[in-house]
Design a protein around this motif. Structure first.
Motif, PDB file in Angstrom:
ATOM      1  N   ILE A 156       0.837  -1.200   0.000  1.00 44.74           N
ATOM      2  CA  ILE A 156       0.000   0.000   0.000  1.00 44.74           C
ATOM      3  C   ILE A 156       0.869   1.246   0.000  1.00 44.74           C
ATOM      4  O   ILE A 156       0.652   2.190  -0.767  1.00 44.74           O
ATOM      5  CB  ILE A 156      -0.943   0.003   1.218  1.00 44.74           C
ATOM      6  N   MET A 157       1.888   1.272   0.877  1.00 42.29           N
ATOM      7  CA  MET A 157       2.809   2.414   0.935  1.00 42.29           C
ATOM      8  C   MET A 157       3.516   2.610  -0.399  1.00 42.29           C
ATOM      9  O   MET A 157       3.693   3.740  -0.860  1.00 42.29           O
ATOM     10  CB  MET A 157       3.849   2.201   2.041  1.00 42.29           C
ATOM     11  N   SER A 158       3.930   1.501  -1.000  1.00 44.71           N
ATOM     12  CA  SER A 158       4.661   1.579  -2.266  1.00 44.71           C
ATOM     13  C   SER A 158       3.838   2.287  -3.326  1.00 44.71           C
ATOM     14  O   SER A 158       4.331   3.195  -4.010  1.00 44.71           O
ATOM     15  CB  SER A 158       5.021   0.167  -2.746  1.00 44.71           C
ATOM     16  N   VAL A 159       2.588   1.879  -3.463  1.00 47.51           N
ATOM     17  CA  VAL A 159       1.711   2.465  -4.481  1.00 47.51           C
ATOM     18  C   VAL A 159       1.504   3.955  -4.224  1.00 47.51           C
ATOM     19  O   VAL A 159       1.640   4.793  -5.132  1.00 47.51           O
ATOM     20  CB  VAL A 159       0.355   1.728  -4.515  1.00 47.51           C
ATOM     21  N   VAL A 160       1.199   4.321  -2.967  1.00 52.00           N
ATOM     22  CA  VAL A 160       0.901   5.719  -2.629  1.00 52.00           C
ATOM     23  C   VAL A 160       2.082   6.627  -2.944  1.00 52.00           C
ATOM     24  O   VAL A 160       1.941   7.653  -3.637  1.00 52.00           O
ATOM     25  CB  VAL A 160       0.518   5.848  -1.136  1.00 52.00           C
ATOM     26  N   GLY A 234      15.406  -3.104  -1.563  1.00 50.32           N
ATOM     27  CA  GLY A 234      15.456  -2.229  -2.731  1.00 50.32           C
ATOM     28  C   GLY A 234      14.156  -1.462  -2.898  1.00 50.32           C
ATOM     29  O   GLY A 234      14.155  -0.259  -3.181  1.00 50.32           O
ATOM     30  N   LEU A 235      13.025  -2.151  -2.708  1.00 51.59           N
ATOM     31  CA  LEU A 235      11.723  -1.492  -2.788  1.00 51.59           C
ATOM     32  C   LEU A 235      11.580  -0.453  -1.682  1.00 51.59           C
ATOM     33  O   LEU A 235      11.085   0.660  -1.917  1.00 51.59           O
ATOM     34  CB  LEU A 235      10.602  -2.530  -2.687  1.00 51.59           C
ATOM     35  N   GLY A 236      12.027  -0.806  -0.477  1.00 51.19           N
ATOM     36  CA  GLY A 236      11.977   0.154   0.633  1.00 51.19           C
ATOM     37  C   GLY A 236      12.788   1.403   0.342  1.00 51.19           C
ATOM     38  O   GLY A 236      12.354   2.530   0.619  1.00 51.19           O
TER      39      GLY A 236
END
Length: 410
Positions: A156-160, A234-236
């Motif tokens: 969810i955080m990634s998308v936002v 990496g995503l973080g």
């Protein structure tokens, strides 16, 4: 396709680490960095992300090979009684007591997110409610259930934040320069150690070793663990950079101060308009709640390990440790007497100062002959030493500023 599904299925402990370091502190520090210094501090996040991958890979490898957490390894491998006692005190102060402060910021940050969406209910009411939800999830003692909830919230955080950064139409030339040309601006060093401290988190080294040993039992799983570490962290790192980019594109040079949730929402106003508060609220809630779960869990893993309690999540001693952290965080967040943003930012800087000490313990364990051919090689030791040396130099440079900020807060 089957191989891809297998890799996705094995994403787990690394996602816990990403969920832990993408907290309200990350959101706050990154927005302030972008608003105050534009794209110039992106290099600090790039360094931090790579450094996190290096140290967390060691931590996961230690957990899988030894089937024990970092705390337990330190207890076994530090043989001198005097040094062992000093080590126990350092870890309890740095991780257990320190996580009480982080937990306060996590609950306040998550509550601030909900308050942005439902302003009629104050932060001091939402924070205890979040603490109660975290309690129920942790009390279940189910590692798999906790892992699934945190992975969902990280997505969810990634998308936002990633979508917001792309919609901000940043100056990509300036972004590349900020990533690869180190600069601090006129007064950016405290922000630099804050960015490092919010990414390379000392307690995550304990969390990753223990969670990896829970998830994987065989040497053959090392490859899966490494892929999990690189992909998740990496995503973080990309999420953190996206927040800086959005704040740089929309706030830098405007003179806007970032002191609360409403100020932070301004970073998204030009793109999302009236939806900016909702999106920030979702992001803050997700980041706060994930960290509100991982901080007590990591404190329990670290402290129970060095005290010899074991790491059974359903054991009453283990539960008692995370309950203390969660309870103090709930009480302090409900009081609401201190500025959340000040506490959060100072906690990130404290993280960076504690990091070299915990990383040295990790390096010591990773060079122990008991790990056989899975102990650190020359390249891994060089990379680990570079990370420790850089963070140590930056921290020494900023100790005066850190204590000045601490005394000002007190």
């Amino acid at each position: 396709m089957e191989k891809l599904k297998y890799r996705i299925k094995n994403i787990g402990p690394g996602a816990l680490v990403a969920a832990a370091f993408i907290g309200p502190g990350t959101v706050t520090t990154c927005i302030k960095a972008g608003a105050g210094y534009g794209y110039t501090l992106l290099w600090a996040l790039l360094f931090s992300t790579i450094a996190t991958m290096i140290l967390q890979e060691m931590s996961a490898r230690l957990g899988i090979i030894s089937q024990k957490g970092l705390g337990e390894n330190i207890r076994e491998k530090v043989l001198s009684p005097v040094l062992k006692s000093i080590t126990v005190v350092i870890i309890i102060l740095a991780v257990f007591v320190g996580n009480i402060a982080y937990e306060t910021g996590n609950l306040v940050g998550g509550a601030l997110g909900i308050n942005t969406i439902v302003p009629s209910v104050p932060v001091t009411v939402w924070a205890p409610i979040l603490a109660a939800l975290a309690f129920l999830l942790l009390w279940s003692g189910s590692y798999n259930r906790i892992e699934k909830v945190l992975i969902a919230l990280v997505l969810i955080m990634s998308v936002v934040f990633l979508v917001t950064a792309l919609m901000s139409r940043p100056d990509w030339g300036a972004v590349l320069k900020g990533l690869f040309v180190p600069a601090t601006g006129k007064t950016g060093w405290m922000t630099v150690i804050g960015l490092i401290g919010t990414t390379v988190v000392p307690y995550n080294l304990f969390l990753h070793a223990s969670s990896a040993s829970e998830r994987w039992k065989n040497v053959e799983d090392l490859k899966s663990a490494r892929i999990d570490t690189v992909v998740s962290i990496g995503l973080g790192g990309l999420i953190s950079m996206a927040i800086v980019v959005a704040a740089s594109a929309n706030l830098y040079g405007t003179g806007n101060q970032v002191a609360n949730g409403a100020d932070m929402a301004k970073a998204f106003n030009p793109i999302l308009g009236s939806w900016s508060g909702l999106c920030l609220g979702i992001g803050l809630f997700a980041s706060g709640f994930t960290s509100a779960i991982t901080a007590p869990l990591a404190a329990a893993f670290a402290t129970s390990g060095v005290l010899g309690f074991g790491k059974n999540m359903k054991d009453l001693k283990f539960k008692g440790l995370w309950i203390v952290v969660l309870a103090f965080g709930m009480v302090l967040s409900a009081l609401g007497k201190s500025s959340p943003t000040q506490i959060i930012l100072l906690a990130q800087a404290a993280n960076a100062i504690i990091l070299p000490v915990v990383a040295l313990f990790l390096m010591y364990c990773m060079n122990h002959r008991g790990l056989g051919r899975y102990k650190n090689g020359a390249l891994q030791n060089i990379l680990g030493s570079v990370v420790i040396a850089v963070t140590l130099l930056i921290c020494i440079r900023n100790l005066t500023s850190f204590f000045s900020s601490l005394f000002a807060l007190v």
